[in-house]
Design an enzyme around this catalytic site. Structure first.
Site, PDB file in Angstrom:
ATOM      1  N   LYS A  45       0.846  -1.196   0.000  1.00  0.00           N
ATOM      2  CA  LYS A  45       0.000   0.000   0.000  1.00  0.00           C
ATOM      3  C   LYS A  45       0.886   1.253   0.000  1.00  0.00           C
ATOM      4  O   LYS A  45       1.917   1.292   0.688  1.00  0.00           O
ATOM      5  CB  LYS A  45      -0.893  -0.017   1.250  1.00  0.00           C
ATOM      6  CG  LYS A  45      -1.697   1.254   1.493  1.00  0.00           C
ATOM      7  CD  LYS A  45      -2.750   1.512   0.438  1.00  0.00           C
ATOM      8  CE  LYS A  45      -3.460   2.858   0.657  1.00  0.00           C
ATOM      9  NZ  LYS A  45      -4.246   3.271  -0.526  1.00  0.00           N
ATOM     10  N   CYS A 129      -1.967  10.359  -6.153  1.00  0.00           N
ATOM     11  CA  CYS A 129      -3.130  10.047  -5.305  1.00  0.00           C
ATOM     12  C   CYS A 129      -4.126  11.206  -5.388  1.00  0.00           C
ATOM     13  O   CYS A 129      -3.786  12.342  -5.064  1.00  0.00           O
ATOM     14  CB  CYS A 129      -2.733   9.805  -3.854  1.00  0.00           C
ATOM     15  SG  CYS A 129      -4.198   9.499  -2.836  1.00  0.00           S
TER      16      CYS A 129
HETATM   17  C1  SIN Z   1      -5.987   6.226  -1.658  1.00  0.00           C
HETATM   18  O1  SIN Z   1      -5.480   5.719  -0.652  1.00  0.00           O
HETATM   19  O2  SIN Z   1      -6.756   7.198  -1.586  1.00  0.00           O
HETATM   20  C2  SIN Z   1      -5.693   5.664  -3.008  1.00  0.00           C
HETATM   21  C3  SIN Z   1      -4.269   5.854  -3.352  1.00  0.00           C
HETATM   22  C4  SIN Z   1      -4.081   6.322  -4.741  1.00  0.00           C
HETATM   23  O3  SIN Z   1      -5.033   6.375  -5.525  1.00  0.00           O
HETATM   24  O4  SIN Z   1      -2.956   6.669  -5.074  1.00  0.00           O
END
Ligand code: SIN
Length: 310
Positions: A45, A129
């Site tokens: 993640k 993001c």
């Molecule tokens: C998120 O955690 O909002 C998604 C991450 C991303 O789209 O880079």
């Protein structure tokens, strides 16, 4: 070498499939499921300096054509993923770490620490993001992206990749590619993150379907496949010294094949993995092999970038 195996940045991959960062990769349990799946590799993640709870729930919703999310970078902090990367069995499959600092300074701290750990993990720097309130996507601000890459590649001199948002204009493909080409150690480009700040509306309730940002969020799945393929191909054509990882709209072996044709070396799976679970990798590999056999390809490297134009 099997039909699906390939090499990328000096690592051998049993097949080109992996998760998109954000899906099945929050913690050791999720990542363990990817480790034992039939993916060729996997990615953690996107991490920040400190752990984050992310945006309020509901923050992900599947729809008939894909998904919308505004997760807001929930993650356990980069130290957690670095510990997992230290313990990772690299002989089983390669590992990517996704890094998404909330500032240049944060990214530099994380990149220095990852550099000093001297692990075989491959870093994908997330410049795209769309879901952190008050933090615009870096890759939509070309001066900020250039400054970020100049500073990060000075500190971290090993090859890295960048996770890019979708672009929708030829001038933007040209400008983004020109910036990326200034940095030889930017060795790969992952196209695309979700199409940011879309709005899904439920007719019966006359409401948005996720809570953060008044319902605005990044969409993935069927909605985004053609945009993803365009971005893969645009960067494949403009950045011949770099590799491209395709991401967006993959739910069949045929979609994987299309990403390869467009120029992808590896292919990430997001929404369809979220909905189907890690068993999807065995299905996608089988479908891809069947398609390669039907078309007479001996391996996936033969397919890469062979897209014809009219
Ligand atoms: C998120 O955690 O909002 C998604 C991450 C991303 O789209 O880079």
């Amino acid at each position: 070498m099997s039909k699906l195996s390939t090499t990328f940045l000096g690592h051998t991959f049993a097949n080109p499939l992996m998760n998109a960062s954000g899906v099945y990769c929050m913690d050791a349990t999720d990542l363990g499921a990817l480790h034992t799946s039939d993916s060729g590799s996997y990615i953690t993640k996107s991490c920040t300096l400190e752990a984050r709870a992310g945006n309020p729930e509901p923050r992900y919703r599947a729809t008939p054509l894909g998904s919308i999310n505004s997760m807001g970078l929930p993650n356990k902090g980069y130290g957690y993923y670095l510990d997992l990367a230290r313990a990772h069995d690299y002989s089983h499959k390669p590992l990517f770490m996704s890094v998404a600092g909330l500032s240049l300074a944060d990214n530099l701290v994380m990149m220095r620490t990852i550099r000093d750990a001297n692990l075989p993990a491959i870093v994908e720097l997330n410049l795209s993001c769309p879901n952190v309130p008050g933090k615009p996507q870096i890759a939509y601000d070309f001066a900020a992206m250039d400054a970020m890459l100049a500073a990060v590649t000075k500190e971290y001199t090993r090859p890295i990749g960048v996770k890019m948002p979708p672009y929708f204009d030829i001038a933007h493909f040209d400008e983004a590619a020109a910036i990326l080409n200034r940095y030889p150690t930017v060795a790969f480009i992952t196209c695309i993150n979700s199409i940011g700040n879309a709005l899904v509306i439920d007719t019966e309730s006359e409401s948005v379907v996720i809570k953060p940002k008044d319902g605005f969020g990044g969409i993935g799945g069927d909605y985004v496949l053609p945009t993803a393929l365009a971005n893969v191909n645009a960067f494949y054509r403009r950045c011949p010294e770099k590799r491209v990882i395709g991401c967006g709209g993959v739910k069949t072996g045929e979609h994987v094949f299309q990403h390869l044709l467009a120029g992808a070396s590896l292919v990430q799976v997001g929404t369809a993995l979220q909905e189907e679970g890690p068993g999807i990798f065995a299905r996608l590999n089988a479908e891809l092999i069947a398609l390669l056999d039907r078309k007479g390809y001996k391996n996936i490297d033969e397919v890469r970038g062979r897209l014809k134009t009219l």
